[in-house]
Design a protein around this motif. Sequence first.
Motif, short mmCIF file in Angstrom:
data_model
loop_
_atom_site.label_atom_id
_atom_site.label_comp_id
_atom_site.label_asym_id
_atom_site.label_seq_id
_atom_site.Cartn_x
_atom_site.Cartn_y
_atom_site.Cartn_z
N THR A 150 6.26 48.16 35.28
CA THR A 150 5.43 48.59 34.14
C THR A 150 5.59 47.64 32.95
O THR A 150 4.71 47.57 32.11
N SER A 151 6.69 46.90 32.87
CA SER A 151 6.88 46.00 31.74
C SER A 151 6.17 44.65 31.97
O SER A 151 6.05 43.85 31.05
N LYS B 224 7.49 40.79 36.12
CA LYS B 224 7.60 40.40 37.54
C LYS B 224 8.96 40.75 38.14
O LYS B 224 9.33 40.24 39.20
N GLN B 225 9.73 41.56 37.46
CA GLN B 225 11.02 42.00 37.98
C GLN B 225 11.14 43.50 37.77
O GLN B 225 10.44 44.07 36.97
N LEU B 226 12.07 44.09 38.51
CA LEU B 226 12.27 45.53 38.38
C LEU B 226 13.60 45.83 37.72
O LEU B 226 14.65 45.43 38.21
N SER B 227 13.54 46.53 36.61
CA SER B 227 14.75 47.06 36.00
C SER B 227 15.17 48.27 36.83
O SER B 227 14.41 48.76 37.67
N PHE B 228 16.37 48.79 36.55
CA PHE B 228 16.80 49.96 37.31
C PHE B 228 15.86 51.14 37.04
O PHE B 228 15.53 51.91 37.94
N PHE C 131 12.86 50.72 39.13
CA PHE C 131 13.22 50.94 40.52
C PHE C 131 13.41 52.43 40.82
O PHE C 131 13.03 52.93 41.88
N ALA C 132 13.96 53.15 39.84
CA ALA C 132 14.22 54.58 40.02
C ALA C 132 12.93 55.36 40.25
O ALA C 132 12.94 56.41 40.89
N MET C 133 11.81 54.83 39.74
CA MET C 133 10.52 55.47 40.00
C MET C 133 10.19 55.46 41.49
O MET C 133 9.62 56.41 42.01
#
Length: 127
Positions: free
Chosen positions: A65-66, A69-73, A76-78
């Motif tokens: 959502t940010s 191009k990377q996933l924060s925790f 990822f938790a979504m």
Amino acid sequence: MPSLMECSINNVIKIFHQYSRQEAHTDRLNQNEFKELVQKELPNFLQKENRNEAAIKEILEDLDTSGDKQLSFEEFAMLVAKLTEAAHEEMHKDGHRGHDHQHGKGFGESRGSCQSQGGQSQGGHSH
Ligand SMILES: [Zn+2]
Ligand SMILES: [Zn+2]
């Protein structure tokens, strides 16, 4: 010793870190790390998607959502939340009869092996 529920949550965090640390030491999953995590850790839950690299990229883009191009925790938790919900629905596919509330096997068949892992790795306490 943590409960099975707490172990499961800890394991999600542990697995996230196992992959987020691989390339550049960050707390984020890049595309390669995410792909590897999905292939190795979600082979049953995301079976269809794993056969199709474009589908995995699409999942990452949905979760990101940010837009970095990377996933924060948090992002990822979504995915974990969505999979938990989908897995619960899948379990009911086999098992809804009358007003029984039964759970089928869902996406995986390894309920037993999850249970035997719980707690044991946290340094046993025996006499
Ligand atoms: Zn972290
Ligand atoms: Zn249920």
